[in-house]
Design a protein around this motif. Structure first.
Motif, short mmCIF file in Angstrom:
data_model
loop_
_atom_site.label_atom_id
_atom_site.label_comp_id
_atom_site.label_asym_id
_atom_site.label_seq_id
_atom_site.Cartn_x
_atom_site.Cartn_y
_atom_site.Cartn_z
N LEU A 279 0.80 -1.13 0.08
CA LEU A 279 0.10 -0.01 0.00
C LEU A 279 0.77 1.33 0.11
CD1 LEU A 279 -2.83 -0.97 2.76
CD2 LEU A 279 -3.06 -0.76 0.22
N ARG B 89 -0.56 -0.55 -7.43
CA ARG B 89 -1.15 -1.57 -6.59
C ARG B 89 -1.39 -2.88 -7.40
NH1 ARG B 89 -4.83 0.39 -2.78
NH2 ARG B 89 -4.96 -1.94 -2.39
N PRO C 211 -4.22 -5.83 -5.21
CA PRO C 211 -5.09 -5.06 -6.03
C PRO C 211 -6.46 -4.25 -5.39
CG PRO C 211 -4.88 -7.38 -6.73
CD PRO C 211 -4.12 -7.35 -5.45
N ASN C 212 -6.98 -3.23 -6.07
CA ASN C 212 -7.96 -2.53 -5.51
C ASN C 212 -9.20 -3.15 -5.79
OD1 ASN C 212 -6.72 0.10 -4.86
ND2 ASN C 212 -6.28 0.51 -6.69
N ASP C 213 -9.27 -4.20 -6.61
CA ASP C 213 -10.62 -4.50 -7.04
C ASP C 213 -11.01 -5.34 -5.80
OD1 ASP C 213 -12.69 -5.85 -9.07
OD2 ASP C 213 -11.92 -7.45 -7.81
N ALA D 226 -8.90 -8.25 -3.83
CA ALA D 226 -8.23 -7.89 -2.54
C ALA D 226 -8.98 -9.05 -1.19
CB ALA D 226 -8.86 -6.53 -2.20
#
Length: 207
Positions: A74, A80, A84-86, A90
């Motif tokens: 982070l 990312r 991952p942001n998904d 995540a």
């Protein structure tokens, strides 16, 4: 930034591998576990549980390997890609992080601790746990996926690699798990990814 480390520890390898993958400069402080340095007051101030690794980044001090992976991803990976942001991806990363600290600890890690470090763990049970974990989870998953989550390596792969890659040194064969072996090779081929060192390399085979 400082990483309090020991080269035999698969937990510590997670942190050092992530730092290397991200190309970060840091001071590597080896904690002499054999002399009990991890239980001395000065170290316990950083890590009250007396374990490795510990990461110190300015005022931030983290004492858990998967927490360190999450923090580094982070803080130092703006793309990312490693976390991952998904939301679904995540969540799946968190599933595999949990696997690394429970099932992998009870299987591959346990076999290694029992074999080399005289930890009171049932070696035969750890071997049985390892094969069950490979057969039911890792091998079938990696038969259909190159990585544990998504289409690129994540901190999930980094977290699970060390003890699995080192388990054959503890007398547990991965010969029946070609997809696991291929996954290990893919990780070790990544630019900046350090292979976990064997006990023989670090300690001459001595606990």
């Amino acid at each position: 930034m400082k990483l309090y480390d020991h080269p035999v520890s698969g937990h510590a390898h997670r942190a050092s591998a992530m730092l290397s993958l991200l190309g970060l400069d840091y001071e590597n402080v080896i904690v002499d576990l054999q002399s009990g340095a991890h239980k001395r007051p000065e170290y316990l101030k950083l890590n009250p549980l007396g374990q490795v690794p510990t990461l110190q980044d300015g005022d931030v001090v983290l004492r858990d390997s998967t927490a360190i992976l999450t923090y580094l991803a982070l803080q130092y990976d703006p793309a990312r890609s490693w976390l991952p942001n998904d939301p679904e991806l995540a969540g799946k990363v968190q599933e595999w992080l949990a696997t690394s600290v429970k099932e992998v600890f009870e299987g591959p890690c346990g076999a290694r601790l029992s074999k080399f470090l005289d930890v009171p763990i049932d070696y035969d049970q750890a071997v049985e746990n390892t094969h069950a974990l490979m057969k039911t989870l890792f091998e079938p998953h990696l038969a259909e996926n190159d990585w544990l989550v998504g289409t690129a390596p994540t901190i999930a792969d980094v977290a699970n690699y060390g003890y699995i890659a080192a388990v054959e040194e503890a007398g547990v064969s991965l010969a029946d798990y070609p997809n696991v072996q291929a996954w290990i090779a893919r990780l070790e081929a990544l630019n900046g990814f350090p292979k976990i060192k064997s006990v023989a390399e670090v300690m001459g085979g001595r606990a």
